[in-house]
Scaffold this motif. Structure first.
Motif, short mmCIF file in Angstrom:
data_model
loop_
_atom_site.label_atom_id
_atom_site.label_comp_id
_atom_site.label_asym_id
_atom_site.label_seq_id
_atom_site.Cartn_x
_atom_site.Cartn_y
_atom_site.Cartn_z
N GLN A 100 1.03 -1.15 0.32
CA GLN A 100 0.12 0.03 0.00
C GLN A 100 1.03 1.24 0.04
OE1 GLN A 100 -3.17 -0.27 -0.39
NE2 GLN A 100 -3.73 1.97 -0.33
N ALA A 139 0.20 3.93 -4.66
CA ALA A 139 -1.26 3.45 -4.84
C ALA A 139 -2.20 4.74 -4.30
CB ALA A 139 -1.43 2.21 -3.87
N ALA A 199 -4.39 5.47 -7.52
CA ALA A 199 -5.64 5.14 -7.35
C ALA A 199 -6.72 6.06 -7.57
CB ALA A 199 -5.91 4.05 -6.25
N GLU A 207 -6.80 7.65 -10.67
CA GLU A 207 -7.26 6.76 -11.72
C GLU A 207 -8.98 6.76 -11.55
OE1 GLU A 207 -6.90 3.65 -14.62
OE2 GLU A 207 -5.36 5.09 -13.70
N TYR A 229 -12.19 0.77 -11.62
CA TYR A 229 -10.92 0.29 -11.13
C TYR A 229 -11.29 -0.34 -9.97
CZ TYR A 229 -6.27 0.20 -8.94
OH TYR A 229 -5.32 0.21 -8.34
N TRP A 230 -12.42 0.10 -9.14
CA TRP A 230 -13.14 -0.42 -7.71
C TRP A 230 -13.04 -2.07 -7.93
CZ3 TRP A 230 -16.82 -3.20 -6.08
CH2 TRP A 230 -17.11 -3.48 -4.85
N LEU A 284 -9.04 0.20 -0.41
CA LEU A 284 -9.37 0.57 -1.68
C LEU A 284 -10.52 1.42 -1.69
CD1 LEU A 284 -9.22 -0.11 -4.94
CD2 LEU A 284 -10.79 -2.09 -4.51
N SER A 337 -9.57 4.96 -1.32
CA SER A 337 -8.78 5.78 -2.52
C SER A 337 -9.82 6.17 -3.44
CB SER A 337 -7.94 4.77 -3.01
OG SER A 337 -6.70 4.39 -2.39
N SER A 338 -10.79 5.22 -3.62
CA SER A 338 -11.95 5.51 -4.58
C SER A 338 -12.89 6.76 -4.17
CB SER A 338 -13.06 4.47 -4.62
OG SER A 338 -12.26 3.02 -5.13
N HIS A 366 1.89 4.90 -10.65
CA HIS A 366 0.86 3.70 -10.32
C HIS A 366 0.74 2.62 -11.52
CE1 HIS A 366 -2.57 1.70 -8.36
NE2 HIS A 366 -3.28 2.02 -9.51
#
Length: 466
Positions: free
Chosen positions: A80, A84, A88, A91, A99-100, A305, A308-309, A424
């Motif tokens: 991590q 990232a 992320a 992205e 991407y999730w 995740l 990040s999203s 990334h």
């Protein structure tokens, strides 16, 4: 969601002549400095405990006495990285939430290591994952696997060290080489002196900092734009919320196959056979503790995740409400998050420093793990087989010296040509290129190339649009 070229933000780097330097206050520098000081203090504490009585087994495997909770957080922190944390959200911001679906790969990607790889490695009482290759095949295969791993990790460490330093320099004017050297030297000191136990416990601290820094951005950002509900509405209106994309074309940037299915094989390479992770499993006090630590990574990975999203979606909603500066519009993709954070938190002294600490926590955890794992495979696979009479004292001195040699290699790499703005994607591509050499032949599959194509497709698009 199929993404056309026109949907992506332009890939320009910010020039030195028009760059606007964000404010980084004294309080921010203090918060960032505390991260380095506390990380070093935790490492030195474990180094001083039992000083003079350390063994090679303690330095490389923490005497195989670690519990499942610190091991699980360390497993999460190892990959991590700052790459990232920066990449992320950018992205998601640029290409949507497709991407999730990488999170769908985490279940099998962690279940298989827990029940296939960990029992084999633990029951064989190995130190290096590549010892298995000699038992299964021969010494030449073991050495080839070790050399491939060293090559991969040194390059990846260069990206992980350079990426946040360059992004921070571009946005705040923080001296590039000062941050590179600070990270590298602090990391090398506590890793070399404290060994794997120091690495694991600093990983625990750094993981908490990473989660805290990202949480602050989500809370403050969503409050600025009217709440998470409004963030979701804005993202939906602009078709950023993606459904399952089943297009079999491997050159589509993200599909269910490349993420949820192909991602399983990337997870196996990281959590099944990567030396940095195997070493943590082997440091557990029992096989059951190692398996439980692997289980515990799953919810932590999902949380990481999702955070990040959410940062990516909050950033999108924020810039639909507030206008970007020309410098932000022309920023490289992996500078977007730092520009956003500095813009969002500019009136809250200490919080920009907290996010930078969060960013550098990712780098510290990744680089310290790599230092330790590289020293382990070099000692176990390349030195001790040829010098079996090496004394314990000399082995300890040599293992600590290997970290300094690795640091010099990484600094040389950082000084060489690395293209900013695509860290990334570059790190994923590097992992994909080398993972096949690390996987036992029974795990190979034609579908293992799918996730690599995702990286290659993105790389193709980068060169076209630059």
């Amino acid at each position: 969601m199929s993404v056309e070229e026109s949907t992506s933000a332009p890939f320009y780097t910010t020039s030195d002549t028009n760059k606007v330097i964000a404010t980084f206050s004294v309080v921010d520098y203090v918060v960032f400095g505390l991260l380095l000081v506390l990380s070093l203090a935790i490492g030195l504490y474990h180094a001083c405990r039992g000083w003079g009585r350390h063994t090679v087994g303690e330095l490389l495997l923490a005497d195989r006495k670690m519990g499942c909770l610190p091991v699980s957080l360390s497993l999460l922190a190892t990959f991590q990285s700052a790459v990232a944390i920066l990449g992320a959200p950018a992205e998601i911001y640029r290409f949507g939430t497709q991407y999730w679906f990488l999170g769908c790969s985490y279940f099998l990607g962690l279940l298989i290591p827990a029940h296939v790889f960990i029992p084999v490695f633990y029951r064989l009482h190995l130190t290096s994952a590549y010892e298995y290759l000699e038992l299964r095949f021969n010494k030449a295969v073991r050495i080839l696997g070790t050399v491939t791993f060293i090559f991969q990790m040194v390059i990846y460490m260069g990206v992980a060290l350079y990426a946040p330093s360059l992004a921070l320099n571009a946005v705040t004017g923080f001296d590039l080489w000062l941050s590179v050297l600070a990270l590298g030297i602090v990391c090398n000191i506590y890793t070399a002196l404290g060994g794997l136990k120091a690495v694991i416990w600093t990983d625990v601290f750094q993981t908490l900092v990473m989660f805290l820094g990202q949480l602050v951005v989500i809370i403050v950002g969503s409050a600025r734009v009217g709440g998470l509900g409004h963030v979701w509405d804005v993202a939906s209106q602009h078709k950023l919320i993606s459904g399952i994309e089943l297009d079999p074309d491997p050159f589509v940037r993200h599909t269910f196959w490349t993420l949820a299915f192909g991602g399983v094989f990337m997870m196996l390479s990281l959590y099944g056979v990567n030396q940095a992770q195997v070493q943590r499993y082997l440091s557990s006090r029992s096989e059951k503790a190692a398996v439980l630590s692997c289980y515990a990574v799953f919810p932590c990975q999902q949380v990481a995740l999702c955070m990040s999203s959410l940062i990516g979606l909050v950033m999108f909603a924020y810039y639909k409400k507030y206008t970007m500066s020309p410098q932000q519009e022309q920023a490289a993709p992996d500078q977007l998050v730092l520009y956003f954070v500095m813009d969002l938190l500019k009136d809250m002294p200490g919080l920009p420093g907290l996010f930078v600490a969060c960013l550098f926590s990712g780098s510290l955890s990744t680089i310290s793990s790599a230092f330790n794992s590289l020293a382990t495979v070099t000692m176990e696979d390349l030195i001790q087989p040829w010098f079996p009479e090496l004394t314990e004292t000399r082995a300890i001195m040599l293992s600590r010296s290997l970290g300094r040699i690795t640091l010099l290699c990484i600094l040389s790499l950082v000084h060489s040509e690395i293209h900013p703005g695509h860290y990334h994607q570059s790190s994923v591509t590097l992992i994909c290129v080398s993972w096949a050499q690390h996987m036992p032949h029974e795990a190979h599959s034609p579908y293992s190339t799918l996730y690599c194509f995702e990286g290659r497709a993105g790389a193709r698009r980068i060169w076209v649009t630059r």
